[in-house]
Design an enzyme around this catalytic site. Structure first.
Site, short mmCIF file in Angstrom:
data_model
loop_
_atom_site.label_atom_id
_atom_site.label_comp_id
_atom_site.label_asym_id
_atom_site.label_seq_id
_atom_site.Cartn_x
_atom_site.Cartn_y
_atom_site.Cartn_z
N GLU A 82 1.00 -1.06 -0.01
CA GLU A 82 0.00 -0.17 -0.01
C GLU A 82 0.65 1.29 0.19
O GLU A 82 0.40 2.25 0.75
CB GLU A 82 -0.89 -0.16 1.37
N ALA A 83 2.12 1.35 -0.67
CA ALA A 83 2.91 2.31 -0.79
C ALA A 83 2.31 3.56 -1.29
O ALA A 83 2.91 4.71 -1.12
CB ALA A 83 4.02 2.03 -1.71
N ILE A 164 -8.81 9.18 -0.59
CA ILE A 164 -8.70 7.95 -0.06
C ILE A 164 -9.97 7.45 0.76
O ILE A 164 -10.52 8.02 1.60
CB ILE A 164 -7.57 8.00 1.08
N TYR A 172 -14.11 -0.90 -5.80
CA TYR A 172 -13.30 -0.17 -6.74
C TYR A 172 -13.12 -1.49 -8.22
O TYR A 172 -13.32 -2.50 -7.69
CB TYR A 172 -11.96 -0.26 -6.54
#
Length: 183
Positions: A82-83, A164, A172
């Site tokens: 989750e960078a 976010i 999604y």
């Protein structure tokens, strides 16, 4: 020489699965790794990296205040899931970690949000990473998926909202550029 790697894709391309495989490969050779994931992503529980295929591992968490350079353990490799949720400063800390301390850092994340806007962490990783790799996925139309769209509880595409919003397949979809604009 250690490097900073950024491996990105649209959603559902297997980023977490790939990260877990890399961790396994290092550990199978008797080397220690440190896994990190974003504190904000609690879909499967805080501090867990989970593949949609099932495998899951505990991971240290990072939030906006975490300093990777100051808190880096002595390991053979650092893996970050989750960078996209990294801050620009954290992306730079990971780059510095690879080049100053000689620890390879491999980051996995999304390149852009549901509106096609870059995540700050991803933008900095695209700039600083020594190696950038795209993990491929396909759109429902059969073309390469490079974008993500957010849908509401009725499956209708959303075109506004906070950058976010944590969610999975129910929120999604990954799509190609054509479907992103014509969807």
């Amino acid at each position: 020489m250690a490097k900073l790697y950024f491996r990105y894709s649209a959603m559902n391309a297997g980023k977490s699965t790939a990260l877990l495989q890399v961790a396994h490969n290092y550990e199978e050779q008797g080397q220690k790794v440190c896994l990190y994931t974003a504190a904000i992503d609690n879909r499967y529980g805080t501090g867990k990296i989970t593949s949609r295929l099932g495998p899951q591992r505990e991971a240290a968490i990072f939030d906006a205040e975490f300093d990777f350079f100051e808190n880096a353990p002595a390991v053979s490799c650092i893996l970050v899931d989750e960078a996209q949720f990294l801050s620009p400063a954290q992306a730079r800390q990971l780059h510095k970690l690879a080049h100053v301390r000689g620890i390879p850092v491999i980051c996995y994340g999304l390149r852009s949000d549901f509106l096609g806007e870059p995540f700050p962490g991803s933008s900095y990783l695209m700039t600083l990473a020594d190696t950038i790799e795209e993990l491929k996925n396909i759109c429902t139309c059969g073309k390469k998926a490079t974008m993500n769209i957010r849908v509401d509880e009725h499956g209708k595409r959303m075109t506004a909202g906070e950058q976010i919003s944590i969610g999975g397949n129910d929120r999604y979809h990954h799509v190609c550029g054509r479907c992103f604009y014509h969807g």
